[in-house]
Design an enzyme around this catalytic site. Structure first.
Site, short mmCIF file in Angstrom:
data_model
loop_
_atom_site.label_atom_id
_atom_site.label_comp_id
_atom_site.label_asym_id
_atom_site.label_seq_id
_atom_site.Cartn_x
_atom_site.Cartn_y
_atom_site.Cartn_z
N ASP A 1 0.83 -1.20 0.00
CA ASP A 1 0.00 0.00 0.00
C ASP A 1 0.87 1.26 0.00
O ASP A 1 2.09 1.18 -0.17
CB ASP A 1 -0.99 -0.03 1.17
N ALA A 2 0.25 2.41 0.22
CA ALA A 2 0.95 3.69 0.13
C ALA A 2 2.05 3.82 1.18
O ALA A 2 2.94 4.67 1.04
CB ALA A 2 -0.04 4.85 0.26
#
Lengths: 142, 139
Positions: free
Chosen positions: A19-20
């Site tokens: 993810d980010a």
């Protein structure tokens, strides 16, 4: 005291799973638990065809995970899976997720499954044969 | 739950279903995130803003109990509320219902407050005020 059969699955973190934050998104650990669970069942002789023949299936009624350290893209992952409890109609799997290179414990968790009829989805008792497979003590296949 | 907190609504996507024709159990963790993001936003502090301020809440613990399956296109509502605020962690609780009001699942996530270097930190005052205000209202 006998030690339960432990299945070991290995996988590499896919980019799609990050993810980010640059680490594996937390929901993906349930998918890795599933990899471990399916491999465990196959190794004790309970593959999907066997499941259909016996007309049983199971549904997940509880899933938990404790996250200790993050996993990153391309990390080699080892999922250890074993059966931690077998009751009349339900059973539990326990899981540990490690970094295969460093041995660091990344996460641990459990799932509880209820055995149900393959057609009506009504809970039913675990058959003697399935129970025998679940509590299998045999060594890991070579 | 006496306080329903934030309610998030969406429909089960086909991509979320599996071979049993129901939403895969891992999807509930994503639905909890939808609820959590909406909860933060509704309190006036979007989670994105927390991150730009150097405050991160990685998940330390996740627990879900599944009572009924969710089917494709069902209208889902996720009820999210803050259940605990400690100096360095928060816990949120979730209830997932379908359009008939049937409870499909309940769960919680516990989050540790960390900085950019992923070191545990005390929840900063500006954020604590917002969180405690909510706790006061819901108790």
């Amino acid at each position: 005291m006998t030690t339960p059969y432990v299945s070991e699955s290995t996988l590499r973190v896919r980019y799609a799973e990050t993810d980010a934050q640059g680490i594996v998104y937390y929901a993906n650990y349930f998918v890795w638990f599933e990899v471990g669970r399916v491999n465990y069942l196959r190794e004790v002789g309970f593959d999907d065809r066997q499941r259909e023949r016996e007309g049983i299936t199971f549904v997940i009624v509880e899933a938990t995970c404790k996250y200790h350290a993050p996993a990153r893209f391309d990390d080699p992952i080892r999922v250890r899976t074993w059966v931690s409890e077998v009751k009349t109609r339900s059973f539990r799997f326990a899981y540990e997720v490690h970094n295969q290179d460093t041995g660091v414990l990344l996460a641990e968790g459990e799932t509880a499954q209820v055995v149900v009829d393959g057609i009506t989805f009504k809970p039913k008792a675990i058959t003697a044969e399935f129970r025998q497979r679940l509590v299998s003590q045999r060594d890991r296949p070579a | 739950m006496s306080d329903v907190g934030t309610v998030s609504r969406f429909r089960v996507r086909y991509a979320e279903t599996d071979a049993m024709g129901i939403a895969h159990h891992s999807q509930y963790a994503i639905w909890f995130e939808v609820g959590r993001s909406d909860w933060f936003r509704e309190k006036g502090v979007s989670y994105a803003r927390c991150e730009t301020e150097g405050v991160y809440f990685p998940v330390a613990e996740l627990s879900v109990r599944f009572s009924q399956p969710a089917f494709y296109d069902s209208a889902i509502s996720v009820h999210t509320r803050l259940s605990e605020v400690r100096s360095r962690s928060i816990t949120l609780q979730y209830q997932v219902c379908d359009e008939t009001g049937t409870l499909l699942a309940t769960g919680h996530t516990r989050h540790i407050c960390v900085n950019e270097e992923r070191q545990t930190q005390t929840i900063p005052d500006w954020l604590r005020k917002v969180l405690e205000e909510d706790r006061k209202r819901s108790s």
